[in-house]
Scaffold this motif. Structure first.
Motif, PDB file in Angstrom:
ATOM      1  N   HIS A  85       0.842  -1.204   0.000  1.00  0.00           N
ATOM      2  CA  HIS A  85       0.000   0.000   0.000  1.00  0.00           C
ATOM      3  C   HIS A  85       0.871   1.246   0.000  1.00  0.00           C
ATOM      4  O   HIS A  85       0.668   2.170  -0.795  1.00  0.00           O
ATOM      5  N   GLN A  86       1.863   1.269   0.876  1.00  0.00           N
ATOM      6  CA  GLN A  86       2.761   2.429   0.963  1.00  0.00           C
ATOM      7  C   GLN A  86       3.567   2.601  -0.323  1.00  0.00           C
ATOM      8  O   GLN A  86       3.710   3.709  -0.839  1.00  0.00           O
ATOM      9  N   CYS A  87       4.088   1.508  -0.853  1.00  0.00           N
ATOM     10  CA  CYS A  87       4.883   1.565  -2.098  1.00  0.00           C
ATOM     11  C   CYS A  87       4.024   2.010  -3.281  1.00  0.00           C
ATOM     12  O   CYS A  87       4.463   2.834  -4.093  1.00  0.00           O
ATOM     13  N   PHE A  88       2.814   1.481  -3.387  1.00  0.00           N
ATOM     14  CA  PHE A  88       1.939   1.843  -4.503  1.00  0.00           C
ATOM     15  C   PHE A  88       1.588   3.326  -4.459  1.00  0.00           C
ATOM     16  O   PHE A  88       1.484   3.980  -5.490  1.00  0.00           O
ATOM     17  N   ILE A  89       1.397   3.858  -3.253  1.00  0.00           N
ATOM     18  CA  ILE A  89       1.066   5.280  -3.114  1.00  0.00           C
ATOM     19  C   ILE A  89       2.258   6.148  -3.508  1.00  0.00           C
ATOM     20  O   ILE A  89       2.114   7.103  -4.263  1.00  0.00           O
ATOM     21  N   GLU A 136      -9.969  -0.434   0.636  1.00  0.00           N
ATOM     22  CA  GLU A 136     -10.100   1.019   0.804  1.00  0.00           C
ATOM     23  C   GLU A 136     -11.540   1.441   0.494  1.00  0.00           C
ATOM     24  O   GLU A 136     -12.140   2.237   1.205  1.00  0.00           O
ATOM     25  N   GLY A 137     -12.101   0.870  -0.567  1.00  0.00           N
ATOM     26  CA  GLY A 137     -13.466   1.197  -0.985  1.00  0.00           C
ATOM     27  C   GLY A 137     -14.507   0.824   0.048  1.00  0.00           C
ATOM     28  O   GLY A 137     -15.457   1.569   0.300  1.00  0.00           O
ATOM     29  N   GLU A 138     -14.335  -0.331   0.669  1.00  0.00           N
ATOM     30  CA  GLU A 138     -15.294  -0.772   1.699  1.00  0.00           C
ATOM     31  C   GLU A 138     -15.294   0.183   2.885  1.00  0.00           C
ATOM     32  O   GLU A 138     -16.346   0.501   3.440  1.00  0.00           O
ATOM     33  N   GLU A 139     -14.116   0.641   3.263  1.00  0.00           N
ATOM     34  CA  GLU A 139     -14.008   1.585   4.381  1.00  0.00           C
ATOM     35  C   GLU A 139     -14.655   2.922   4.028  1.00  0.00           C
ATOM     36  O   GLU A 139     -15.370   3.520   4.831  1.00  0.00           O
ATOM     37  N   ILE A 178      -5.329   8.009  -1.406  1.00  0.00           N
ATOM     38  CA  ILE A 178      -4.442   8.249  -2.543  1.00  0.00           C
ATOM     39  C   ILE A 178      -4.411   7.082  -3.520  1.00  0.00           C
ATOM     40  O   ILE A 178      -4.314   7.291  -4.714  1.00  0.00           O
ATOM     41  N   LEU A 179      -4.515   5.868  -3.030  1.00  0.00           N
ATOM     42  CA  LEU A 179      -4.469   4.721  -3.936  1.00  0.00           C
ATOM     43  C   LEU A 179      -5.671   4.753  -4.878  1.00  0.00           C
ATOM     44  O   LEU A 179      -5.522   4.597  -6.085  1.00  0.00           O
ATOM     45  N   THR A 180      -6.854   4.983  -4.322  1.00  0.00           N
ATOM     46  CA  THR A 180      -8.064   5.084  -5.139  1.00  0.00           C
ATOM     47  C   THR A 180      -7.934   6.249  -6.106  1.00  0.00           C
ATOM     48  O   THR A 180      -8.266   6.134  -7.283  1.00  0.00           O
ATOM     49  N   GLN A 181      -7.438   7.366  -5.607  1.00  0.00           N
ATOM     50  CA  GLN A 181      -7.265   8.553  -6.444  1.00  0.00           C
ATOM     51  C   GLN A 181      -6.283   8.286  -7.586  1.00  0.00           C
ATOM     52  O   GLN A 181      -6.526   8.679  -8.724  1.00  0.00           O
ATOM     53  N   ARG A 182      -5.189   7.593  -7.299  1.00  0.00           N
ATOM     54  CA  ARG A 182      -4.196   7.273  -8.344  1.00  0.00           C
ATOM     55  C   ARG A 182      -4.844   6.496  -9.471  1.00  0.00           C
ATOM     56  O   ARG A 182      -4.584   6.737 -10.644  1.00  0.00           O
ATOM     57  N   LEU A 183      -5.698   5.533  -9.118  1.00  0.00           N
ATOM     58  CA  LEU A 183      -6.318   4.709 -10.146  1.00  0.00           C
ATOM     59  C   LEU A 183      -7.275   5.537 -11.000  1.00  0.00           C
ATOM     60  O   LEU A 183      -7.399   5.307 -12.196  1.00  0.00           O
ATOM     61  N   GLU A 194      -2.305   5.337 -16.978  1.00  0.00           N
ATOM     62  CA  GLU A 194      -1.314   4.267 -17.135  1.00  0.00           C
ATOM     63  C   GLU A 194      -1.500   3.214 -16.039  1.00  0.00           C
ATOM     64  O   GLU A 194      -1.483   2.011 -16.293  1.00  0.00           O
ATOM     65  N   GLU A 195      -1.714   3.679 -14.825  1.00  0.00           N
ATOM     66  CA  GLU A 195      -1.911   2.759 -13.693  1.00  0.00           C
ATOM     67  C   GLU A 195      -3.178   1.929 -13.886  1.00  0.00           C
ATOM     68  O   GLU A 195      -3.202   0.723 -13.702  1.00  0.00           O
ATOM     69  N   TYR A 196      -4.246   2.608 -14.302  1.00  0.00           N
ATOM     70  CA  TYR A 196      -5.522   1.923 -14.547  1.00  0.00           C
ATOM     71  C   TYR A 196      -5.338   0.839 -15.614  1.00  0.00           C
ATOM     72  O   TYR A 196      -5.794  -0.292 -15.445  1.00  0.00           O
ATOM     73  N   ASN A 197      -4.655   1.181 -16.703  1.00  0.00           N
ATOM     74  CA  ASN A 197      -4.446   0.217 -17.790  1.00  0.00           C
ATOM     75  C   ASN A 197      -3.606  -0.971 -17.339  1.00  0.00           C
ATOM     76  O   ASN A 197      -3.868  -2.107 -17.735  1.00  0.00           O
TER      77      ASN A 197
END
Length: 198
Positions: free
Chosen positions: A21-25, A66-69, A103-108, A113-116
């Motif tokens: 989670h930390q690395c992906f962010i 993250e979405g469930e929370e 931030i993870l949800t926001q990044r996607l 590029e991340e989404y793809n």
């Protein structure tokens, strides 16, 4: 391949999720290596696959969590509203704030590029079942209030689409101008709530 007890598996899995989670962010999906994730728990890279099918599946699992929370927090507040117009505004404000804070949800959402990368490696049916789950409470809310004639007579998917499109304003925060963004957001959310509850 080493054998792990169920307790060890759960502990290792949770630690790997925290590290990932930390690395992906901070670095994104592409720049995060499996070795980085496994070294946090002192296991070999090959052991990663005992816990997750792929790096992308781990990413999706973190997004779902993250979405469930987010949903738990938002719908509690939405359901406290006395009228539908107010409930829609609360939903838009709360969801917008949650998307900015997670931030993870926001990044996607904001990083194509991340989404793809995620969508290419994940079975589309699995991804749809996990990510579409987050729209289920919104669809139920619309269906219920449409049945009570408190929301305009339009297709449920169209109404949900309007609400979701409205949330996309977070992508354009810098374009709009950060100093006027809160006021623009407030007017937009008010207009959408008014239009959907005519």
């Amino acid at each position: 391949m080493p054998k792990f007890t169920e307790i060890e598996k759960e502990s290792i899995r949770l630690e790997m999720m925290r590290t990932a989670h930390q690395c992906f962010i901070t670095k994104g999906l592409k720049n995060t290596s499996i070795e980085e994730i496994t070294s946090s728990v002192s296991i070999a890279k090959s052991s990663f696959y005992v816990f997750f099918k792929s790096k992308e599946m781990l990413y999706l699992e973190l997004l779902v969590s993250e979405g469930e929370e987010i949903e738990r927090r938002i719908w509690t507040k939405v359901e406290q509203e006395k009228d539908v117009r107010g409930a829609i505004k609360v939903y838009l404000h709360e969801m917008s704030s949650a998307l900015e804070a997670n931030i993870l949800t926001q990044r996607l959402i904001t990083n194509l590029e991340e989404y793809n990368m995620v969508s290419r490696k994940i079975d589309p049916q699995y991804a749809a079942s996990k990510t579409l789950r987050s729209i289920v409470p919104l669809i139920e809310f619309i269906k219920k209030n449409k049945g009570l004639k408190k929301i305009i007579n339009e297709d449920i998917e169209v109404i949900a689409g309007v609400i979701r499109a409205c949330l996309a304003i977070i992508i354009h925060k810098k374009d709009v101008g950060e100093e006027i963004y809160p006021k623009v957001q407030e007017i937009l959310f008010q207009a959408i709530a008014n239009e959907l509850t005519k």
